[in-house]
Design a protein around this motif. Structure first.
Motif, PDB file in Angstrom:
ATOM      1  N   GLU A 151       4.032  -7.545  -3.198  1.00 23.83           N
ATOM      2  CA  GLU A 151       4.982  -6.840  -2.320  1.00 23.83           C
ATOM      3  C   GLU A 151       5.622  -5.659  -3.038  1.00 23.83           C
ATOM      4  O   GLU A 151       5.723  -4.548  -2.486  1.00 23.83           O
ATOM      5  CB  GLU A 151       6.059  -7.796  -1.827  1.00 23.83           C
ATOM      6  CG  GLU A 151       7.025  -7.136  -0.849  1.00 23.83           C
ATOM      7  CD  GLU A 151       8.160  -8.058  -0.434  1.00 23.83           C
ATOM      8  OE1 GLU A 151       8.399  -8.187   0.782  1.00 23.83           O
ATOM      9  OE2 GLU A 151       8.803  -8.637  -1.334  1.00 23.83           O
ATOM     10  N   THR A 187      -2.912  -9.784   6.717  1.00 21.65           N
ATOM     11  CA  THR A 187      -3.448  -8.442   6.470  1.00 21.65           C
ATOM     12  C   THR A 187      -4.524  -8.502   5.385  1.00 21.65           C
ATOM     13  O   THR A 187      -4.605  -7.640   4.513  1.00 21.65           O
ATOM     14  CB  THR A 187      -2.316  -7.499   6.038  1.00 21.65           C
ATOM     15  OG1 THR A 187      -1.633  -8.072   4.899  1.00 21.65           O
ATOM     16  CG2 THR A 187      -1.313  -7.278   7.162  1.00 21.65           C
ATOM     17  N   SER A 196      -6.932  -5.406   4.773  1.00 19.08           N
ATOM     18  CA  SER A 196      -6.208  -4.259   4.230  1.00 19.08           C
ATOM     19  C   SER A 196      -5.796  -4.506   2.781  1.00 19.08           C
ATOM     20  O   SER A 196      -5.841  -3.591   1.941  1.00 19.08           O
ATOM     21  CB  SER A 196      -4.975  -3.969   5.084  1.00 19.08           C
ATOM     22  OG  SER A 196      -5.335  -3.611   6.390  1.00 19.08           O
ATOM     23  N   SER A 199       3.005  -2.834  -3.872  1.00 20.22           N
ATOM     24  CA  SER A 199       2.552  -2.108  -2.678  1.00 20.22           C
ATOM     25  C   SER A 199       3.708  -1.443  -1.942  1.00 20.22           C
ATOM     26  O   SER A 199       3.520  -0.899  -0.854  1.00 20.22           O
ATOM     27  CB  SER A 199       1.824  -3.050  -1.723  1.00 20.22           C
ATOM     28  OG  SER A 199       2.715  -4.005  -1.145  1.00 20.22           O
ATOM     29  N   LYS A 200       4.918  -1.501  -2.545  1.00 19.48           N
ATOM     30  CA  LYS A 200       6.126  -0.910  -1.952  1.00 19.48           C
ATOM     31  C   LYS A 200       6.383  -1.447  -0.542  1.00 19.48           C
ATOM     32  O   LYS A 200       6.706  -0.708   0.392  1.00 19.48           O
ATOM     33  CB  LYS A 200       6.029   0.609  -1.961  1.00 19.48           C
ATOM     34  CG  LYS A 200       5.964   1.195  -3.373  1.00 19.48           C
ATOM     35  CD  LYS A 200       5.826   2.694  -3.348  1.00 19.48           C
ATOM     36  CE  LYS A 200       5.980   3.276  -4.752  1.00 19.48           C
ATOM     37  NZ  LYS A 200       5.035   2.726  -5.734  1.00 19.48           N
ATOM     38  N   ARG A 207       4.275  -2.848   1.565  1.00 16.96           N
ATOM     39  CA  ARG A 207       3.183  -2.807   2.552  1.00 16.96           C
ATOM     40  C   ARG A 207       2.641  -4.205   2.837  1.00 16.96           C
ATOM     41  O   ARG A 207       2.267  -4.521   3.971  1.00 16.96           O
ATOM     42  CB  ARG A 207       2.062  -1.899   2.045  1.00 16.96           C
ATOM     43  CG  ARG A 207       0.882  -1.795   2.993  1.00 16.96           C
ATOM     44  CD  ARG A 207      -0.179  -0.863   2.433  1.00 16.96           C
ATOM     45  NE  ARG A 207      -1.374  -0.847   3.270  1.00 16.96           N
ATOM     46  CZ  ARG A 207      -2.503  -0.209   2.967  1.00 16.96           C
ATOM     47  NH1 ARG A 207      -2.564   0.502   1.828  1.00 16.96           N
ATOM     48  NH2 ARG A 207      -3.545  -0.273   3.769  1.00 16.96           N
ATOM     49  N   TRP A 217      -6.846  -2.245  -0.403  1.00 16.59           N
ATOM     50  CA  TRP A 217      -5.830  -1.675  -1.292  1.00 16.59           C
ATOM     51  C   TRP A 217      -6.067  -2.096  -2.742  1.00 16.59           C
ATOM     52  O   TRP A 217      -6.012  -1.269  -3.663  1.00 16.59           O
ATOM     53  CB  TRP A 217      -4.445  -2.122  -0.824  1.00 16.59           C
ATOM     54  CG  TRP A 217      -3.335  -1.801  -1.777  1.00 16.59           C
ATOM     55  CD1 TRP A 217      -2.727  -0.587  -1.954  1.00 16.59           C
ATOM     56  CD2 TRP A 217      -2.709  -2.699  -2.704  1.00 16.59           C
ATOM     57  NE1 TRP A 217      -1.750  -0.678  -2.925  1.00 16.59           N
ATOM     58  CE2 TRP A 217      -1.719  -1.962  -3.397  1.00 16.59           C
ATOM     59  CE3 TRP A 217      -2.875  -4.054  -2.994  1.00 16.59           C
ATOM     60  CZ2 TRP A 217      -0.917  -2.548  -4.376  1.00 16.59           C
ATOM     61  CZ3 TRP A 217      -2.079  -4.632  -3.958  1.00 16.59           C
ATOM     62  CH2 TRP A 217      -1.117  -3.880  -4.648  1.00 16.59           C
TER      63      TRP A 217
END
Length: 304
Positions: A22, A39, A42, A25-26, A28, A46
């Motif tokens: 968390e 997710t 995704s 990924s800031k 995301r 990433w």
């Protein structure tokens, strides 16, 4: 990609350390392990190109990477040498191949039995056995999936132990397989979830376990009677497999029940289980509720 859980938060494992997903990924992607598959595609995309910075976390605090699956499937009699040792112990004479199941033999482990890669196995009795297994973690809903498409529905693989209380498991007219395998702590998992593309051949992995340093099981997953793809295809014809579901794919020969004399876990033991390319579990064994410290002479066969 290698994903784990530390301090109840999702982490991306990179070499000998990990980073908080968390934070890296800031925001995301979530920190909650129960939302790992919300997710998934995704996250994998990433992670393939991410160069996360931030605090590096040691791996000695890794927990169960999939703590809350909706369904947990177990597969029995899925290695020929395990079928052979069972047949020999029961006095079978003749072609063992005639005993091989025509379809996968399926039971369930209840999810409250799941634990982490370093958690203690608490014994309820003196009849508790080990079964190292490759565990499949589903990433996509799978319903009536063709065998050729099965791997496309897999999020990753991890190491598991299908710990088993043999008296309860085999008691009665209808054996209580699921109950004998579902005491608290009877499903150590971890240390990480590894995506299939991170492995040279996810259908041919070495797995094994040691008890107090003595090798008790060692095999390759290519020796399964029903492969990962066959298991997914078969189960998905009966009930949908959901993201995060687990499949304990079966164990090889070398369990304690069929040794002469039988060998069972006892307090003070250390059980180490591995799948090469994924990692290892290291679980201490302790006395749990209901355990009696009576004669353990049948356990003194572990080469201590």
């Amino acid at each position: 990609m290698r994903v784990g859980v530390i301090a109840n938060r999702l982490v991306l494992v990179d070499g000998d350390t990990a980073v908080d997903i968390e934070r890296a990924s800031k925001g995301r992607f979530p920190a909650d392990p129960e939302r790992l598959f919300d997710t998934w595609d995704s996250l994998a995309e990433w992670a393939a190109s991410a160069e996360p910075d931030g605090e590096r976390l040691p791996l000695d605090q890794l927990q169960n990477p999939v703590p809350a699956p909706r369904q947990v499937f177990g597969i029995g009699a899925n290695y020929l040498d395990h079928v052979e040792e069972a047949a020999s112990a029961r006095g079978h004479v003749g072609d063992v191949k005639a005993l091989l199941p025509k379809d996968p033999m399926i039971f369930t482990k209840f999810r409250t039995s799941l634990s982490g890669p370093h958690d203690a196995i608490q014994l309820p009795s003196r009849n508790v056995d080990w079964e190292v297994e490759l565990v499949v973690v589903m990433g996509r809903r799978a319903e009536r999936v063709a065998e050729k498409d099965a791997w496309d529905h897999v999020a990753g693989l991890t190491v598991g132990q299908d710990i088993s209380e043999r008296v309860l498991q085999l008691a009665g007219i209808a054996p209580q397989i699921s109950m004998g395998k579902s005491f608290p702590g009877f499903g150590p998992l971890g240390p990480v979830l590894v995506t299939p593309d991170a492995l040279d051949d996810p259908d041919d992995l070495e797995l094994g376990c040691t008890l107090n340093g003595r090798v008790m099981q060692k095999a390759r997953t290519s020796g399964m009677i029903f492969s990962v793809a066959e298991l997914i295809a078969y189960i998905s014809t009966i009930c949908p497999l959901l993201p995060g579901d687990l499949i304990f794919t079966g164990t090889s020969g070398g369990v304690g029940l069929f040794r002469k004399p039988p060998v069972y876990l006892k307090p003070g033991d250390t059980l180490v289980s591995w799948v090469k390319g994924i990692g290892e579990l290291r679980n201490p064994v302790t006395a749990g509720h209901g355990y009696s410290a009576e004669d353990n002479s049948q356990n003194n066969q572990t080469g201590e």
